[in-house]
Design a protein around this motif. Structure first.
Motif, PDB file in Angstrom:
ATOM      1  N   LEU A  34      36.149  20.425   1.762  1.00  0.00           N
ATOM      2  CA  LEU A  34      36.106  20.412   3.220  1.00  0.00           C
ATOM      3  C   LEU A  34      35.936  18.987   3.707  1.00  0.00           C
ATOM      4  CD1 LEU A  34      33.883  23.434   4.280  1.00  0.00           C
ATOM      5  CD2 LEU A  34      36.331  23.190   4.480  1.00  0.00           C
ATOM      6  N   LEU A  35      36.692  18.689   4.709  1.00  0.00           N
ATOM      7  CA  LEU A  35      36.576  17.397   5.374  1.00  0.00           C
ATOM      8  C   LEU A  35      36.242  17.688   6.824  1.00  0.00           C
ATOM      9  CD1 LEU A  35      39.912  15.930   4.057  1.00  0.00           C
ATOM     10  CD2 LEU A  35      37.648  15.402   3.225  1.00  0.00           C
ATOM     11  N   ILE A  36      35.305  16.989   7.361  1.00  0.00           N
ATOM     12  CA  ILE A  36      34.942  17.245   8.747  1.00  0.00           C
ATOM     13  C   ILE A  36      35.193  15.986   9.549  1.00  0.00           C
ATOM     14  CG2 ILE A  36      33.105  17.859  10.349  1.00  0.00           C
ATOM     15  CD1 ILE A  36      31.799  19.365   8.041  1.00  0.00           C
ATOM     16  N   TRP A  74      43.818  23.367   8.756  1.00  0.00           N
ATOM     17  CA  TRP A  74      43.124  22.861   9.930  1.00  0.00           C
ATOM     18  C   TRP A  74      42.418  24.012  10.631  1.00  0.00           C
ATOM     19  CZ3 TRP A  74      43.716  24.494  14.944  1.00  0.00           C
ATOM     20  CH2 TRP A  74      43.264  23.668  15.984  1.00  0.00           C
ATOM     21  N   TYR A  75      41.175  23.749  11.030  1.00  0.00           N
ATOM     22  CA  TYR A  75      40.390  24.702  11.824  1.00  0.00           C
ATOM     23  C   TYR A  75      39.746  23.922  12.970  1.00  0.00           C
ATOM     24  CZ  TYR A  75      40.499  27.368   7.460  1.00  0.00           C
ATOM     25  OH  TYR A  75      40.892  28.009   6.331  1.00  0.00           O
ATOM     26  N   ARG A  76      39.556  24.583  14.087  1.00  0.00           N
ATOM     27  CA  ARG A  76      38.854  23.977  15.226  1.00  0.00           C
ATOM     28  C   ARG A  76      37.681  24.868  15.580  1.00  0.00           C
ATOM     29  NH1 ARG A  76      41.258  22.769  21.267  1.00  0.00           N
ATOM     30  NH2 ARG A  76      39.323  21.912  22.077  1.00  0.00           N
ATOM     31  N   HIS A  77      36.477  24.285  15.573  1.00  0.00           N
ATOM     32  CA  HIS A  77      35.268  25.003  15.968  1.00  0.00           C
ATOM     33  C   HIS A  77      34.919  24.567  17.386  1.00  0.00           C
ATOM     34  CE1 HIS A  77      30.756  25.975  15.192  1.00  0.00           C
ATOM     35  NE2 HIS A  77      31.347  26.891  15.916  1.00  0.00           N
ATOM     36  N   TRP A 121      36.453  29.901  17.119  1.00  0.00           N
ATOM     37  CA  TRP A 121      37.215  29.287  16.025  1.00  0.00           C
ATOM     38  C   TRP A 121      38.700  29.455  16.281  1.00  0.00           C
ATOM     39  CZ3 TRP A 121      35.736  26.208  12.103  1.00  0.00           C
ATOM     40  CH2 TRP A 121      34.373  26.164  11.795  1.00  0.00           C
ATOM     41  N   GLN A 122      39.458  28.414  15.966  1.00  0.00           N
ATOM     42  CA  GLN A 122      40.915  28.465  15.995  1.00  0.00           C
ATOM     43  C   GLN A 122      41.426  28.025  14.636  1.00  0.00           C
ATOM     44  OE1 GLN A 122      41.984  25.887  19.202  1.00  0.00           O
ATOM     45  NE2 GLN A 122      41.249  27.279  20.768  1.00  0.00           N
ATOM     46  N   GLY A 123      42.548  28.546  14.206  1.00  0.00           N
ATOM     47  CA  GLY A 123      43.107  28.215  12.898  1.00  0.00           C
ATOM     48  C   GLY A 123      42.970  29.423  12.011  1.00  0.00           C
ATOM     49  N   ALA A 124      43.397  29.416  10.869  1.00  0.00           N
ATOM     50  CA  ALA A 124      43.792  28.314  10.015  1.00  0.00           C
ATOM     51  C   ALA A 124      45.272  27.979  10.226  1.00  0.00           C
ATOM     52  CB  ALA A 124      43.581  28.702   8.556  1.00  0.00           C
ATOM     53  N   ASN A 125      45.534  26.691  10.441  1.00  0.00           N
ATOM     54  CA  ASN A 125      46.893  26.206  10.560  1.00  0.00           C
ATOM     55  C   ASN A 125      47.172  25.301   9.370  1.00  0.00           C
ATOM     56  OD1 ASN A 125      46.628  27.383  13.054  1.00  0.00           O
ATOM     57  ND2 ASN A 125      47.076  25.542  14.229  1.00  0.00           N
ATOM     58  N   GLU A 126      48.307  25.499   8.734  1.00  0.00           N
ATOM     59  CA  GLU A 126      48.710  24.595   7.664  1.00  0.00           C
ATOM     60  C   GLU A 126      49.292  23.342   8.310  1.00  0.00           C
ATOM     61  OE1 GLU A 126      51.845  24.219   3.958  1.00  0.00           O
ATOM     62  OE2 GLU A 126      51.346  26.224   4.699  1.00  0.00           O
ATOM     63  N   VAL A 127      48.683  22.202   8.038  1.00  0.00           N
ATOM     64  CA  VAL A 127      49.116  20.948   8.655  1.00  0.00           C
ATOM     65  C   VAL A 127      49.638  19.948   7.624  1.00  0.00           C
ATOM     66  CG1 VAL A 127      47.667  21.190  10.710  1.00  0.00           C
ATOM     67  CG2 VAL A 127      46.753  20.027   8.677  1.00  0.00           C
ATOM     68  N   TYR A 171      38.834  20.506   7.970  1.00  0.00           N
ATOM     69  CA  TYR A 171      40.002  20.577   7.106  1.00  0.00           C
ATOM     70  C   TYR A 171      39.579  21.118   5.753  1.00  0.00           C
ATOM     71  CZ  TYR A 171      42.233  17.381  10.426  1.00  0.00           C
ATOM     72  OH  TYR A 171      42.750  16.812  11.565  1.00  0.00           O
ATOM     73  N   GLY A 172      40.436  21.918   5.157  1.00  0.00           N
ATOM     74  CA  GLY A 172      40.213  22.416   3.806  1.00  0.00           C
ATOM     75  C   GLY A 172      41.481  22.244   2.990  1.00  0.00           C
TER      76      GLY A 172
END
Length: 192
Positions: free
Chosen positions: A16-18, A46-49, A64-70, A36-37
């Motif tokens: 995880l990267l924040i 990508w996730y948005r909290h 929460w929004q995502g998970a989006n592959e970026v 990010y994971g």
């Protein structure tokens, strides 16, 4: 919401990267964190909290929004870590330090600036992490904590650009015995 919870807590997230970014609107508006994971097959998710400053959870619709592959191809690096805002650093096995800027950080879209090599010789450290704002810390095998400042962190200016880097400076000793060390921002470092 359960699907997002499983993805955040499941084994599929290898790292995880924040990257915390704040909204430019009024102070009363909820702040968002971007998480990010990296999946085992190298997908960058990508996730948005929304409402990270108040701890809104899954019980709150829209928290929460995502998970989006970026991105894809993010496995196989020696290290990947957030540099603050929308900057991500990658260390290759040969010690090359790459800089990436996720221009789609707020929307979760696959929008990236050009990848840039900003350093060499970053292999062989026990750990490398960002303090934000261009500050990078390395823990050497012997336990020395060294400080670097990437003055070119916003543009990706690298070692070939005069003044793009400051350091290293020894700022501590005895850091080899920790399992994990990470920044809490504003010059605060946590160690497990």
């Amino acid at each position: 919401m359960n699907n997002i919870s499983l993805k955040l807590t499941g084994v599929f997230v290898a790292l995880l990267l924040i990257a915390v970014a704040t909204n430019a609107n009024a102070q009363n508006q909820a702040k968002s964190s971007y998480v990010y994971g990296i999946t085992p097959d190298g997908k960058l998710m990508w996730y948005r909290h929304v409402g990270a400053d108040s701890g809104l959870g899954l019980e709150t619709t829209g928290s929460w929004q995502g998970a989006n592959e970026v991105g894809h191809g993010w496995n196989g690096f020696a290290s990947v870590f957030a540099g603050g805002s929308n900057i991500i650093y990658l260390i290759r096995s040969d010690g090359t330090l790459d800089w990436r800027q996720h221009q789609g950080v707020r929307t979760g879209l696959t929008e990236w600036g050009a990848s840039k090599v900003v350093g060499r010789g970053w292999n062989g450290f026990r750990q490398v992490f960002s303090g934000g704002g261009g500050i990078l810390y390395v823990i050497e095998a012997g336990g020395k904590l060294r400080w670097y400042r990437h003055n070119g962190y916003q543009t990706g200016a690298g070692f070939e650009t005069p003044g793009a880097w400051e350091g290293p400076r020894e700022v501590g000793r005895g850091w080899a015995s920790f399992k994990q060390v990470f920044s809490g921002g504003n010059g605060i470092i946590y160690a497990i």
